[in-house]
Design an enzyme around this catalytic site. Structure first.
Site, PDB file in Angstrom:
ATOM      1  N   ASN A 191     -30.915   7.891 -15.571  1.00 27.56           N
ATOM      2  CA  ASN A 191     -29.866   8.472 -14.745  1.00 27.56           C
ATOM      3  C   ASN A 191     -28.739   7.461 -14.618  1.00 27.56           C
ATOM      4  O   ASN A 191     -28.987   6.287 -14.342  1.00 27.56           O
ATOM      5  CB  ASN A 191     -30.394   8.825 -13.351  1.00 27.56           C
ATOM      6  N   HIS A 242     -47.502   5.848  -0.635  1.00 27.89           N
ATOM      7  CA  HIS A 242     -48.774   6.435  -0.204  1.00 27.89           C
ATOM      8  C   HIS A 242     -49.885   6.240  -1.233  1.00 27.89           C
ATOM      9  O   HIS A 242     -51.062   6.386  -0.915  1.00 27.89           O
ATOM     10  CB  HIS A 242     -48.604   7.919   0.131  1.00 27.89           C
ATOM     11  N   HIS A 288     -37.427   8.219 -17.856  1.00 29.35           N
ATOM     12  CA  HIS A 288     -36.368   8.727 -16.982  1.00 29.35           C
ATOM     13  C   HIS A 288     -35.097   7.907 -17.223  1.00 29.35           C
ATOM     14  O   HIS A 288     -35.151   6.693 -17.457  1.00 29.35           O
ATOM     15  CB  HIS A 288     -36.791   8.590 -15.513  1.00 29.35           C
TER      16      HIS A 288
END
Length: 298
Positions: A136, A198, A134
């Site tokens: 950005n 989580h 990724h």
């Protein structure tokens, strides 16, 4: 600095993000052409499909847009998207909350205008030995504030410690000329940000992440953001070239699909850019470009 002077700066930033996009698209298509011996090398070389994207303001008016470039089903890249955009309008409360780590943006109550431009990239690979990745980087402006943000992180499903070390070393080499404190600080921030609470685990092996980066010197901060972008191809392509020819089996592919499930969970539940894009009316296909083509949950 006046709005007029910042118009020049906005144009500079948007042009750089477009230039970086062009470099990456060309480099990825060249990788596809080079992969003539190894797994899936009998496929046609992948090519990017390019389409315009638009942001629509709440009143239905145009509010900027950009380019979405997606390659699917290539020899090396199973799915990769490279998006650039420049959008503007007025910030609502929900968008402001998703936008930034800032608790308050000066002057926004009296003048809620904003402008944002950036590049966003996510690559999911055919070969499970080649990591997903990724990138950005972006610039954000309001009448009362401006800042840069972004980062890059590596997401292998089959980790090679030397590849992780090489990736981080390249990032550090591009950060260090701007200050010896930046790489360790932004590496730690990435470890915190690219974490899935989580699941109680990171989504990958980290990288760098930064937000609200404004030293007061726009030229210096822009130069740093450019170097973050320049670090990407040398940091990632080294991984691709080393691993793209390796054989894999069904267990390797299963591990990749399960790991992609983690990536999808993170981007849909926690990613700040996903929330901001959807809440400000940007093209949902462009915003959700980051999702993998296939994933599994156990």
């Amino acid at each position: 600095m006046s709005d007029q002077n910042f118009d020049d700066r906005k144009a500079q930033a948007a042009a750089w993000f477009r230039e970086l996009r062009d470099q990456i698209v060309a480099a990825f298509e060249a990788v596809e052409d080079r992969h003539t011996d190894g797994p899936i090398s009998d496929h046609p070389a992948g090519r990017f499909e390019v389409s315009d994207t638009k942001r629509t303001a709440p009143d239905g008016s145009d509010a900027g847009g950009g380019l979405m470039s997606v390659m699917r089903g290539g020899r090396v890249f199973e799915k990769v998207g490279v998006n650039v955009s420049a959008v503007y309008g007025q910030l609502g409360d929900a968008a402001q909350r998703s936008l930034t780590a800032r608790k308050e943006i000066p002057g926004l109550e009296s003048d809620p205008r904003f402008w944002a431009s950036g590049i966003s990239l996510v690559a999911h690979m055919q070969n499970p030995h080649v990591p997903a990745v990724h990138l950005n980087t972006r610039m954000f402006w309001t009448p009362g504030a401006w800042w840069f943000g972004g980062g890059t992180d590596l997401n292998p499903c089959l980790e090679y410690a030397e590849d992780t070390a090489d990736f981080h070393a390249t990032l550090k080499a591009h950060c260090d000329p701007h200050g010896a404190d930046l790489y360790p600080r932004f590496k730690e921030w990435a470890d915190e940000y690219f974490y899935i609470p989580h699941r109680k685990r990171a989504r990958g092996v980290g990288g760098i992440f930064y937000d609200d980066h404004c030293t007061g010197d726009w030229d210096a901060d822009f130069a740093f953001t450019q170097d973050v972008g320049k670090s990407f191809l040398p940091a990632f392509l080294a991984q691709v070239e080393k691993r793209r020819g390796m054989a894999w089996d069904g267990a390797d592919k299963e591990a990749q699909l399960i790991h992609r499930g983690l990536y999808a969970e993170y981007n849909l539940v926690y990613d700040r850019g996903t929330k901001f894009g959807l809440q400000t009316g940007h093209d949902p296909d462009a915003v959700l470009m980051s999702l993998p083509p296939f994933a599994r949950w156990v």
